[in-house]
Design a protein around this motif. Structure first.
Motif, short mmCIF file in Angstrom:
data_model
loop_
_atom_site.label_atom_id
_atom_site.label_comp_id
_atom_site.label_asym_id
_atom_site.label_seq_id
_atom_site.Cartn_x
_atom_site.Cartn_y
_atom_site.Cartn_z
N UNK A 152 -8.71 25.58 40.52
CA UNK A 152 -8.11 24.22 39.79
C UNK A 152 -6.61 24.90 40.27
N UNK A 153 -5.80 24.21 39.07
CA UNK A 153 -4.25 24.72 39.07
C UNK A 153 -4.36 26.18 37.84
N UNK A 154 -5.28 26.58 37.63
CA UNK A 154 -5.47 27.90 36.45
C UNK A 154 -4.14 28.18 35.98
N UNK A 155 -4.07 26.49 35.04
CA UNK A 155 -3.16 27.19 34.00
C UNK A 155 -3.17 27.88 32.92
N UNK A 156 -2.37 27.99 32.34
CA UNK A 156 -2.70 29.52 31.51
C UNK A 156 -3.25 28.95 30.06
N UNK A 157 -2.29 28.00 29.73
CA UNK A 157 -3.09 27.26 27.86
C UNK A 157 -4.55 26.59 28.10
N UNK A 158 -4.87 26.61 29.90
CA UNK A 158 -6.41 26.18 29.76
C UNK A 158 -7.26 27.32 29.51
#
Length: 252
Positions: free
Chosen positions: A170-176
């Motif tokens: 995935x995009x590996x967003x830090x908040x996730x």
């Protein structure tokens, strides 16, 4: 060595955590949700965590609170204790991978996500992958494994080279991903481990399917699955790139 993803995984939509519907008494990753998916002819995606006595349990979360009436870490309890717990909204316990394999029995494709056991998508893996390999020995029917943690996929390549494997991406967003260093997330965003793990597919977060790296992998022959689709409109959009969808909350 790469092992191709069986064509069956591209021929029918894949029910995310099986065909769950809590209002109908079918919790996610439950035997009833799995039975419903089989009856409807869908492929099935399940998640695995490891019990304290080394048994692969079909359960998404590290902790028990959201899905059961119990508290604490799943990995702090043995398989017998976990099977005796009740999944919220049902009278079912947490199933083992062995129970699911016996129920599915090759009738529909089974996509197994090995949840990260390292805690930061790092190299501290092995016991769950070994247990999965042992459970799959002798299983006949379309099955594949995947993980967000490339170390897990690489371990499966060594333990069970004939089982098709892929990367959950995935995009590996830090908040996730609290607890995972930003540098590690940035690294994973580029899907750098596809070749070294012998992967034959990715299952990519559908809102990031326009990523150039996804297009590059598809051009190189990777099968592109995606997650998690929740409407016909999202499905139509995703299928412009992905060859199949993992879905929930509607019938794909």
């Amino acid at each position: 060595m790469m092992t191709d993803l069986p064509a069956a995984f591209l021929e029918r939509p894949i029910a995310h955590r099986a065909l769950h519907d809590l209002a109908a008494g079918r919790p996610e990753n439950s035997l009833s949700a799995i039975s419903a998916a089989i009856e409807a002819g869908y492929g099935i995606e399940i998640d695995l965590q490891l019990s304290s006595d080394g048994v692969p349990m079909v359960f998404h979360d590290e902790r028990l609170e959201r899905l059961t009436g119990a508290r604490g870490l799943l990995g702090a309890r043995d398989a017998a204790e976990l099977s005796a717990l009740r999944l919220k909204g049902s009278d079912e316990g947490i199933p083992t991978l062995a129970e699911v394999l016996e129920l599915v029995a090759g009738r529909v494709p089974l996509l197994i996500e090995i949840k990260d056991q390292d805690g930061a998508l790092g190299p501290d893996v092995g016991p769950l992958e070994t247990a999965v390999t042992n459970a799959l020995r002798g299983y006949e029917g379309p099955v594949a494994v995947m993980s967000f943690n490339p170390h897990s996929v690489a371990r499966m390549a060594r333990l069970a080279p004939k089982v098709p494997r892929g990367l959950t991406t995935e995009a590996f967003a830090p908040h996730d991903w609290p607890g995972v260093p930003g540098s590690r997330l940035e690294e994973l965003r580029g899907i750098p481990d596809y070749a070294r793990t012998g992967a034959s597919f990715i299952s990519h977060g559908w809102t990031d399917l326009a990523s150039p790296r996804v297009a590059e992998l598809r051009q190189q022959g990777a099968a592109i699955l995606c997650w998690t689709i929740r409407s016909p409109e999202q499905e139509a959009q995703a299928r412009a790139v992905a060859q199949n969808v993992t879905f929930e909350h509607y019938l794909a």
